[in-house]
Write a protein that holds these residues in place. Structure first.
Motif, PDB file in Angstrom:
ATOM      1  N   PRO A 209       3.790  10.313  -3.458  1.00 36.80           N
ATOM      2  CA  PRO A 209       3.458   9.121  -2.671  1.00 36.80           C
ATOM      3  C   PRO A 209       4.435   7.983  -2.963  1.00 36.80           C
ATOM      4  O   PRO A 209       4.743   7.691  -4.119  1.00 36.80           O
ATOM      5  CB  PRO A 209       2.044   8.772  -3.137  1.00 36.80           C
ATOM      6  N   SER A 210       4.922   7.366  -1.902  1.00 37.67           N
ATOM      7  CA  SER A 210       5.901   6.286  -2.077  1.00 37.67           C
ATOM      8  C   SER A 210       5.953   5.426  -0.824  1.00 37.67           C
ATOM      9  O   SER A 210       5.627   5.899   0.262  1.00 37.67           O
ATOM     10  CB  SER A 210       7.287   6.873  -2.361  1.00 37.67           C
ATOM     11  N   PHE A 211       6.371   4.153  -0.994  1.00 34.34           N
ATOM     12  CA  PHE A 211       6.631   3.341   0.185  1.00 34.34           C
ATOM     13  C   PHE A 211       8.125   3.025   0.308  1.00 34.34           C
ATOM     14  O   PHE A 211       8.539   2.092   0.965  1.00 34.34           O
ATOM     15  CB  PHE A 211       5.788   2.077   0.246  1.00 34.34           C
TER      16      PHE A 211
ATOM     17  N   ILE B 210       0.836  -1.187   0.000  1.00 31.17           N
ATOM     18  CA  ILE B 210       0.000   0.000   0.000  1.00 31.17           C
ATOM     19  C   ILE B 210       0.880   1.249   0.000  1.00 31.17           C
ATOM     20  O   ILE B 210       2.025   1.222   0.458  1.00 31.17           O
ATOM     21  CB  ILE B 210      -0.955   0.049   1.211  1.00 31.17           C
ATOM     22  N   VAL B 211       0.329   2.339  -0.531  1.00 32.32           N
ATOM     23  CA  VAL B 211       1.047   3.599  -0.650  1.00 32.32           C
ATOM     24  C   VAL B 211       0.209   4.710  -0.020  1.00 32.32           C
ATOM     25  O   VAL B 211      -0.989   4.808  -0.283  1.00 32.32           O
ATOM     26  CB  VAL B 211       1.314   3.935  -2.132  1.00 32.32           C
ATOM     27  N   PRO B 212       0.802   5.561   0.828  1.00 36.97           N
ATOM     28  CA  PRO B 212       0.033   6.625   1.475  1.00 36.97           C
ATOM     29  C   PRO B 212      -0.073   7.861   0.589  1.00 36.97           C
ATOM     30  O   PRO B 212       0.816   8.137  -0.223  1.00 36.97           O
ATOM     31  CB  PRO B 212       0.883   6.942   2.718  1.00 36.97           C
ATOM     32  N   ARG B 213      -1.145   8.591   0.766  1.00 36.60           N
ATOM     33  CA  ARG B 213      -1.304   9.861   0.069  1.00 36.60           C
ATOM     34  C   ARG B 213      -1.415  11.039   1.039  1.00 36.60           C
ATOM     35  O   ARG B 213      -1.491  12.182   0.605  1.00 36.60           O
ATOM     36  CB  ARG B 213      -2.531   9.818  -0.848  1.00 36.60           C
TER      37      ARG B 213
ATOM     38  N   ALA C  95      -0.422  -0.465  -4.085  1.00 38.98           N
ATOM     39  CA  ALA C  95       0.836  -0.118  -4.756  1.00 38.98           C
ATOM     40  C   ALA C  95       0.829  -0.532  -6.221  1.00 38.98           C
ATOM     41  O   ALA C  95       1.505   0.067  -7.040  1.00 38.98           O
ATOM     42  CB  ALA C  95       2.012  -0.782  -4.042  1.00 38.98           C
ATOM     43  N   SER C  96       0.040  -1.555  -6.561  1.00 38.34           N
ATOM     44  CA  SER C  96       0.004  -2.033  -7.938  1.00 38.34           C
ATOM     45  C   SER C  96      -0.544  -0.991  -8.885  1.00 38.34           C
ATOM     46  O   SER C  96      -0.330  -1.043 -10.088  1.00 38.34           O
ATOM     47  CB  SER C  96      -0.854  -3.299  -8.033  1.00 38.34           C
ATOM     48  N   GLN C  97      -1.276   0.006  -8.335  1.00 43.28           N
ATOM     49  CA  GLN C  97      -1.839   1.063  -9.160  1.00 43.28           C
ATOM     50  C   GLN C  97      -0.938   2.295  -9.209  1.00 43.28           C
ATOM     51  O   GLN C  97      -1.337   3.344  -9.667  1.00 43.28           O
ATOM     52  CB  GLN C  97      -3.211   1.473  -8.613  1.00 43.28           C
ATOM     53  N   GLN C  98       0.305   2.144  -8.727  1.00 46.31           N
ATOM     54  CA  GLN C  98       1.215   3.268  -8.663  1.00 46.31           C
ATOM     55  C   GLN C  98       2.500   2.986  -9.450  1.00 46.31           C
ATOM     56  O   GLN C  98       3.576   2.865  -8.882  1.00 46.31           O
ATOM     57  CB  GLN C  98       1.572   3.565  -7.192  1.00 46.31           C
ATOM     58  N   PRO C  99       2.452   2.900 -10.765  1.00 40.36           N
ATOM     59  CA  PRO C  99       3.661   2.582 -11.523  1.00 40.36           C
ATOM     60  C   PRO C  99       4.743   3.643 -11.382  1.00 40.36           C
ATOM     61  O   PRO C  99       5.912   3.375 -11.579  1.00 40.36           O
ATOM     62  CB  PRO C  99       3.162   2.500 -12.973  1.00 40.36           C
ATOM     63  N   ASP C 100       4.378   4.890 -11.034  1.00 36.18           N
ATOM     64  CA  ASP C 100       5.348   5.962 -10.904  1.00 36.18           C
ATOM     65  C   ASP C 100       6.190   5.835  -9.646  1.00 36.18           C
ATOM     66  O   ASP C 100       7.137   6.586  -9.442  1.00 36.18           O
ATOM     67  CB  ASP C 100       4.642   7.321 -10.899  1.00 36.18           C
TER      68      ASP C 100
END
Length: 214
Positions: free
Chosen positions: A137-139, A111-114, A175-180
């Motif tokens: 946003p990053s983990f 998961i990635v926080p916003r 996180a899978s929806q965050q390719p950036d």
């Protein structure tokens, strides 16, 4: 039934003033329990649409299904700071460790926080709070730390010893929806994952980042 019966009909929602007046003055109905001898048909015949409401309310039936309130997930870490660790470098290292703990957990959960919230409590109990949406946003701890250290540095401008620091992250997305996420260079991601594996095998304190990262 025991709870509803003694309640005043004034507590009934969605009833017009005319119906309330008619209930109390024309029919002498003061309590919800006074409505129970009437059938649904009786109440509809006397009060029309509002008769159905009166029947449902007096029998403990809501007009709508109850909806469970969803509590937003948040991850939080905090640390107590001794007077000996109150130089800016030591405080940044402690804060980086908070970021590291949360990032390690987020990578496990993918998961990635916003949204982030930083709280700094000083020895005189004054509180500095900074919160808002994350720009990147990053983990990964290096990326997240770079996004947040500006707010920590603002807190450190107050020349009073820090007693406690806390970091809370929320508004997560998969996180899978965050390719950036991996745009801050493969090195950060590979290094973080390698550290995760080492800590998992040999313990949390087995490896760490040098001061050049802070």
């Amino acid at each position: 039934k025991i709870f509803l019966a003694p309640l005043s009909v004034d507590f009934l929602p969605d009833l017009s003033r005319d119906v309330r007046h008619e209930l109390t003055n024309d029919y002498g109905i003061q309590r919800m329990g006074d409505l129970r001898p009437f059938s649904r048909a009786d109440l509809v015949r006397l009060f029309g649409r509002e008769g159905r409401l009166l029947y449902d309310y007096s029998h403990g039936t809501s007009r709508q299904d109850l909806v469970e309130k969803k509590t937003e997930k948040a991850l939080k870490r905090e640390c107590i700071v001794s007077s000996e660790d109150n130089d800016d470098g030591a405080l940044r290292r402690r804060f980086f460790n908070l970021v590291l703990e949360l990032c390690t957990l987020m990578r496990k959960e993918r998961i990635v926080p916003r949204f982030a919230k930083i709280t700094v409590v000083y020895q005189d109990d004054y509180r500095y709070v900074a919160e808002g949406r994350l720009k990147h946003p990053s983990f990964f701890e290096e990326a997240l730390y770079r996004d947040l250290v500006f707010y920590l540095d603002r807190a450190l401008r107050r020349r009073t010893c820090v007693k406690k620091m806390s970091l809370s992250l929320s508004r997560f997305s998969p996180a899978s929806q965050q390719p950036d996420l991996f745009g801050d260079a493969p090195r950060s991601g590979e290094l973080a994952r390698a550290f995760d594996q080492i800590r998992k095998r040999f313990g949390k304190k087995s490896i760490g980042y040098g001061t050049d990262h802070l």
